[in-house]
Design a protein around this motif. Structure first.
Motif, PDB file in Angstrom:
ATOM      1  N   LYS A 307      17.430 -11.620   4.187  1.00  0.00           N
ATOM      2  CA  LYS A 307      18.756 -11.178   3.763  1.00  0.00           C
ATOM      3  C   LYS A 307      19.401 -12.114   2.748  1.00  0.00           C
ATOM      4  O   LYS A 307      20.012 -11.674   1.776  1.00  0.00           O
ATOM      5  N   PHE A 308      19.274 -13.422   2.997  1.00  0.00           N
ATOM      6  CA  PHE A 308      20.023 -14.394   2.202  1.00  0.00           C
ATOM      7  C   PHE A 308      19.167 -15.132   1.169  1.00  0.00           C
ATOM      8  O   PHE A 308      19.703 -15.701   0.226  1.00  0.00           O
ATOM      9  N   PHE A 309      17.856 -15.133   1.371  1.00  0.00           N
ATOM     10  CA  PHE A 309      16.951 -15.821   0.444  1.00  0.00           C
ATOM     11  C   PHE A 309      15.758 -14.905   0.140  1.00  0.00           C
ATOM     12  O   PHE A 309      14.613 -15.213   0.498  1.00  0.00           O
ATOM     13  N   PRO A 310      15.999 -13.755  -0.492  1.00  0.00           N
ATOM     14  CA  PRO A 310      14.927 -12.776  -0.700  1.00  0.00           C
ATOM     15  C   PRO A 310      13.747 -13.316  -1.495  1.00  0.00           C
ATOM     16  O   PRO A 310      12.630 -12.806  -1.380  1.00  0.00           O
ATOM     17  N   GLU A 311      13.982 -14.370  -2.295  1.00  0.00           N
ATOM     18  CA  GLU A 311      12.888 -14.952  -3.065  1.00  0.00           C
ATOM     19  C   GLU A 311      11.865 -15.660  -2.175  1.00  0.00           C
ATOM     20  O   GLU A 311      10.785 -16.032  -2.638  1.00  0.00           O
ATOM     21  N   THR A 312      12.185 -15.850  -0.876  1.00  0.00           N
ATOM     22  CA  THR A 312      11.246 -16.528   0.038  1.00  0.00           C
ATOM     23  C   THR A 312      10.412 -15.540   0.850  1.00  0.00           C
ATOM     24  O   THR A 312       9.596 -15.967   1.663  1.00  0.00           O
ATOM     25  N   ILE A 313      10.616 -14.257   0.653  1.00  0.00           N
ATOM     26  CA  ILE A 313       9.940 -13.266   1.499  1.00  0.00           C
ATOM     27  C   ILE A 313       8.427 -13.438   1.482  1.00  0.00           C
ATOM     28  O   ILE A 313       7.764 -13.362   2.521  1.00  0.00           O
ATOM     29  N   ASP A 314       7.865 -13.674   0.307  1.00  0.00           N
ATOM     30  CA  ASP A 314       6.413 -13.821   0.231  1.00  0.00           C
ATOM     31  C   ASP A 314       5.926 -15.165   0.784  1.00  0.00           C
ATOM     32  O   ASP A 314       4.718 -15.404   0.866  1.00  0.00           O
ATOM     33  N   LYS A 315       6.869 -16.027   1.181  1.00  0.00           N
ATOM     34  CA  LYS A 315       6.498 -17.314   1.766  1.00  0.00           C
ATOM     35  C   LYS A 315       6.495 -17.256   3.298  1.00  0.00           C
ATOM     36  O   LYS A 315       6.092 -18.211   3.966  1.00  0.00           O
ATOM     37  N   ILE A 316       6.974 -16.133   3.864  1.00  0.00           N
ATOM     38  CA  ILE A 316       6.967 -15.979   5.322  1.00  0.00           C
ATOM     39  C   ILE A 316       5.549 -15.646   5.763  1.00  0.00           C
ATOM     40  O   ILE A 316       4.903 -14.768   5.206  1.00  0.00           O
ATOM     41  N   SER A 317       5.077 -16.346   6.765  1.00  0.00           N
ATOM     42  CA  SER A 317       3.711 -16.126   7.231  1.00  0.00           C
ATOM     43  C   SER A 317       3.477 -14.664   7.597  1.00  0.00           C
ATOM     44  O   SER A 317       4.336 -14.018   8.197  1.00  0.00           O
ATOM     45  N   ASN A 318       2.318 -14.152   7.230  1.00  0.00           N
ATOM     46  CA  ASN A 318       1.975 -12.778   7.582  1.00  0.00           C
ATOM     47  C   ASN A 318       1.267 -12.687   8.930  1.00  0.00           C
ATOM     48  O   ASN A 318       0.776 -11.629   9.314  1.00  0.00           O
ATOM     49  N   ALA A 319       1.214 -13.804   9.664  1.00  0.00           N
ATOM     50  CA  ALA A 319       0.624 -13.780  11.007  1.00  0.00           C
ATOM     51  C   ALA A 319       1.494 -12.939  11.924  1.00  0.00           C
ATOM     52  O   ALA A 319       2.724 -12.929  11.809  1.00  0.00           O
ATOM     53  N   LEU A 320       0.867 -12.229  12.843  1.00  0.00           N
ATOM     54  CA  LEU A 320       1.623 -11.459  13.825  1.00  0.00           C
ATOM     55  C   LEU A 320       2.466 -12.406  14.669  1.00  0.00           C
ATOM     56  O   LEU A 320       2.050 -13.516  14.988  1.00  0.00           O
ATOM     57  N   THR A 321       3.667 -11.979  15.034  1.00  0.00           N
ATOM     58  CA  THR A 321       4.466 -12.800  15.941  1.00  0.00           C
ATOM     59  C   THR A 321       3.759 -12.824  17.305  1.00  0.00           C
ATOM     60  O   THR A 321       2.989 -11.914  17.636  1.00  0.00           O
ATOM     61  N   PRO A 322       4.019 -13.844  18.119  1.00  0.00           N
ATOM     62  CA  PRO A 322       3.380 -13.892  19.446  1.00  0.00           C
ATOM     63  C   PRO A 322       3.606 -12.635  20.269  1.00  0.00           C
ATOM     64  O   PRO A 322       2.697 -12.172  20.970  1.00  0.00           O
ATOM     65  N   MET A 323       4.807 -12.052  20.187  1.00  0.00           N
ATOM     66  CA  MET A 323       5.080 -10.829  20.946  1.00  0.00           C
ATOM     67  C   MET A 323       4.157  -9.696  20.528  1.00  0.00           C
ATOM     68  O   MET A 323       3.565  -9.006  21.374  1.00  0.00           O
ATOM     69  N   VAL A 324       4.005  -9.503  19.228  1.00  0.00           N
ATOM     70  CA  VAL A 324       3.190  -8.387  18.733  1.00  0.00           C
ATOM     71  C   VAL A 324       1.709  -8.648  18.963  1.00  0.00           C
ATOM     72  O   VAL A 324       0.963  -7.754  19.380  1.00  0.00           O
TER      73      VAL A 324
END
Length: 492
Positions: A307-324
């Motif tokens: 929401k606040f730093f959209p330029e970082t979206i591609d820096k978020i790990s694509n690993a599944l969260t532990p829940m998923v």
């Protein structure tokens, strides 16, 4: 207030217990819901000092606990309006997740300095001397602050030798790191859903119980009554949440008594995530392809970044969260099962409603909501034997519940699997600190780093749906982590 059994917590727990009772025992749901506020609120003992106000608040809490939205204040809507739609055996969700109950909100001052009765009327009156707007004057031998002139600089409070000046703030706003708390036309709190990331810290900080999230316990019980196979996964922060003598093995046995077919540790998925993010870091950050890597397990942290730093979206790990990841493991083992995530987190309810996730996780409830279900069924967790062992995960995954635990687990995996790779670790807890960290990363100050973000101060153990004090929860998680048979998962 965290960890203290306040009247607000008692009312919330009672609501969850009674809503569970409705699901388990009611044969006339509409009339029983109508009668519930009168059952919960004793006419002669109202903590608000106003039995009618308390019942009005409880009515809205009941609706939220059944997954319904608050009623509008400017239209006649029956307390059971929409009940038929929520009386189902599958996930039911009407956005938004977090709502302010107007009748409960005290319209607390956002930012106000006031002189208290501790003022000694001293001759020096430094409060008056330092005020840049001449807002402080003497009246009847005491200092007073003209609120029309005051610019909230705090200089008067800082200089007072008797600590006689109070700074009043709104607790929910103080707890919100994204400034999502606004005002309605009466000065009551209002949540801006365009800014809110549903961490729930406003909810646990409100001393009036005026903020609540929506629950899925009613629909979960209906699913359990349907005869379907329901498998639970418990988040790493579950240890100690149901009493100091209630071991993880007792919790597992108690959940089976409640009606769950089997119980998995979500730390299994955390182990998978630590391995995946270790590989992600080594092959993309360490090689310079990505400047930094953001962990993905905290949904409010991920929402903050998007929401606040959209330029970082591609820096978020694509690993599944532990829940998923754990949910997919469960459905691999039990293709015909529905999966329930039991955890400390309010925003996991939103994560489970995402288009890409909703087929994996069927329900999300918190530890606080689960406690209500146990009470409704009369289950005393202290009475169970410890024969049903909880031994699914390694210490790495079990440590995910505490701030810094995610980054630590990934770092351990990198050092074991890729010993020649240098790793830089950063972590931030609370949305305010997370925002600062993302600003630094955006400015290029955190290049080469693996960055863990946790929306709740202290990590998942401080989530909005927890039952015990944060320091005690940290101690319990550390003990369970140390008891794991393996420190980290095998690379293979």
């Amino acid at each position: 207030m965290r960890g203290i059994d306040t009247q607000v917590r008692k009312i919330r727990r009672r609501i969850f217990k009674e809503v569970s009772n409705l699901a388990y025992h009611s044969t006339d749901l509409i009339n029983d819901v109508e009668a519930l506020p009168y059952k919960i609120v004793d006419y002669d003992e109202s903590p608000y000092g106003n039995v009618y106000r308390e019942r009005a608040v409880v009515r809205e809490m009941i609706r939220l606990a059944m997954g319904l939205s608050l009623r509008p204040e400017d239209a006649p809507v029956h307390v059971t309006q929409g009940l038929a739609e929520s009386d189902i055996d599958e996930k039911y969700y009407e956005p938004p997740l977090m709502q302010v109950i107007p009748s409960a909100c005290n319209a607390c001052p956002e930012n106000r300095y006031e002189v208290t009765d501790k003022c000694m009327g001293c001759l020096a009156h430094p409060c008056r001397e330092v005020c840049p707007k001449e807002a402080v004057s003497m009246r009847n031998g005491k200092s007073v602050i003209d609120q029309e002139k005051c610019i909230k600089c705090g200089k008067c409070k800082a200089v007072c030798p008797y600590d006689a000046i109070s700074h009043q703030t709104r607790p929910c706003l103080d707890a919100c790191g994204v400034n999502a708390i606004k005002n309605d036309y009466r000065g009551r709190a209002l949540i801006d859903n365009d800014l809110c990331v549903s961490c729930g810290q406003c909810m646990v900080s409100c001393p009036f119980g005026a903020i609540a999230d929506k629950s899925q316990i009613f629909q979960l019980i209906r699913a359990m009554q349907s005869g379907r196979k329901i498998v639970a996964q418990v988040a790493p922060a579950f240890v100690g949440q149901f009493g100091p003598k209630v071991s993880p093995d007792r919790i597992k046995a108690s959940l089976k008594e409640l009606g769950f077919y089997d119980i998995y540790e979500t730390a299994i998925g955390a182990d998978m995530g630590a391995m995946a993010e270790a590989e992600h870091y080594v092959h993309e950050v360490a090689t310079g392809e990505l400047p930094f890597l953001l962990t993905s397990c905290c949904p409010s942290w991920s929402m903050l970044a998007k929401k606040f730093f959209p330029e970082t979206i591609d820096k978020i790990s694509n690993a599944l969260t532990p829940m998923v990841a754990t949910a997919r493991k469960i459905k691999e083992d039990h293709p015909d099962a529905s999966v329930v995530f039991i955890g400390p987190c309010a925003s996991k309810k939103l994560e489970a409603s995402r288009r890409t996730v909703r087929s994996d996780v069927d329900f999300v409830i918190t530890f606080e909501e689960l406690a209500g279900m146990f009470e409704a069924k009369g289950i005393d967790l202290n009475e169970f034997s410890e024969m049903d062992k909880m031994e699914d995960a390694t210490g790495a995954g079990r440590g995910y519940g505490v701030a810094g635990g995610v980054a630590s687990a990934i770092e351990e995996c990198i050092r074991e699997y890729y010993p020649d790779t240098e790793v830089k670790i950063e972590h931030a807890e609370s949305l305010t600190e997370c925002k600062k960290m993302l600003m630094l990363a955006k400015a290029g100050k955190k290049n080469g780093c693996l960055i863990e973000g946790m929306a709740c101060p202290g990590g998942c153990i401080a989530g909005a749906g927890t039952n015990i004090a944060i320091p005690q929860a940290a101690k319990e998680v550390a003990g369970f982590k140390a008891a794991a048979a393996k420190k980290i998962p095998d690379k293979e």
